[in-house]
Enzyme design. Structure first.
Site, mmCIF file in Angstrom:
data_model
loop_
_atom_site.group_PDB
_atom_site.id
_atom_site.type_symbol
_atom_site.label_atom_id
_atom_site.label_comp_id
_atom_site.label_asym_id
_atom_site.label_seq_id
_atom_site.Cartn_x
_atom_site.Cartn_y
_atom_site.Cartn_z
ATOM 1 C CD GLU A 55 -7.777 51.384 -9.400
ATOM 2 O OE1 GLU A 55 -6.771 52.070 -9.129
ATOM 3 O OE2 GLU A 55 -8.807 51.366 -8.687
ATOM 4 C CG PHE A 80 -3.477 49.888 -7.989
ATOM 5 C CD1 PHE A 80 -3.597 49.389 -6.700
ATOM 6 C CD2 PHE A 80 -2.659 50.986 -8.203
ATOM 7 C CE1 PHE A 80 -2.913 49.982 -5.648
ATOM 8 C CE2 PHE A 80 -1.975 51.573 -7.146
ATOM 9 C CZ PHE A 80 -2.100 51.084 -5.868
#
Length: 313
Positions: A55, A80
């Site tokens: 991410e 996330f």
């Protein structure tokens, strides 16, 4: 109209934008089938970047694409999207005010089966505190589509959180989206309920329960949490005996905090007793059904109605 899915709305709107604007690009962190960004990837593979479970790298790459004139949509689960790459969002997106649009999918408790590691109780607070970040929380399928499209026209960083599950339609599909404006979906004279996301539907149902007991509740949809429509919030609170805020997120730093801050800074007639409904100072948990979590965390219409009655005491 029945129940419709916000994730599908995100995927469809992203695909529409891709067809209209060659500068639209999409990035994904291994969850394209769930966030439905894969709809964009299927038609525009050259503009779709599958970054894997990385991410922080995804946000950095999105920032780089924005620096080259692209409008970069980056999506993954909300927990996330907001938490793992927070430093990259802050340093590489928010500070330089880049055209990166972050989609936090399966927000709140809506990923009921995967438990606390996958449930975003803190994403509103995290994104709201960032300077230059705009925070969207749509109530249904149609508002999601409008917001995703509006984000492309807004210069700078944006964050949107969407529910995982099919939810009822509560907004007018044909009404134009007004950025940064709250909307009254049901009027009332005793108390005002400020709600966001799926909790707008829950609040409308709560208002029906209250009506049966002779209590008139105004329900206001706060689809844009930042920048908050302070003028609209103060107007909605004027003349009311009490207010209740409702969010599928932590009551610390989220919608409830934003409303309380606004009312406290407003004129005397808007400084009414305000109670908050949301997730307490705790994480989520896993369940067999989404509805079980709504009961456990007191996010049902009955819970909201009870909080309104408490506020009116």
């Amino acid at each position: 109209m029945g129940n419709m899915n916000m994730r599908k709305a995100y995927g469809e709107a992203l695909l529409e934008l891709g067809r209209e604007n060659g500068k639209i690009v999409a990035l994904e962190a291994d969850l394209g089938k769930s966030t439905m960004s894969n709809m964009f990837g299927a038609e525009f593979p050259e503009r779709y970047f599958q970054m894997g479970i990385a991410e922080a790298n995804m946000i950095s790459a999105a920032a780089g694409l924005a620096l080259t004139g692209h409008v970069a949509y980056a999506s993954t689960f909300a927990v996330f999207a907001s938490g793992r790459p927070y430093d990259q969002i802050r340093s590489s997106v928010a500070i330089p005010r880049l055209n990166v649009k972050i989609c936090g999918s399966s927000a709140g408790l809506s990923d009921f089966g995967d438990g606390k590691t996958h449930q975003s109780v803190d994403d509103i607070a995290l994104m709201r505190v960032l300077p230059n970040m705009k925070v969207f929380s749509p109530a249904d399928y149609y508002e999601t589509k409008k917001m995703v499209r509006a984000m492309a026209e807004i210069d700078g960083p944006c964050y949107i959180r969407v529910n995982r599950n099919d939810v009822p339609v509560v907004t007018d599909p044909d009404a134009p989206f007004e950025f940064g404006r709250v909307t009254t979906l049901r009027d009332g004279g005793d108390a005002v309920i400020f709600a966001t996301g799926f909790m707008v539907y829950q609040s409308l149902e709560a208002a029906k329960l209250l009506e049966a007991e002779g209590i008139s509740a105004r329900v206001v949809n706060v689809g844009v949490i930042k920048p908050l429509d302070a003028e609209g919030v103060l107007a909605a609170a004027k003349g009311m005996k009490a207010a209740v805020t409702v969010e599928e997120a932590s009551v610390i730093g989220g919608l409830g905090s934003a409303i309380c801050e606004t009312l406290a800074a407003g004129p005397a007639e808007s400084r009414i007793r305000t109670l908050r409904v949301g997730i307490g100072d705790c994480f989520g948990t896993s369940a067999q059904k989404y509805e079980e979590l709504l009961v456990e965390y007191r996010l049902t219409p009955a819970d909201i109605a009870a909080k309104v009655k408490e506020a009116l005491k």
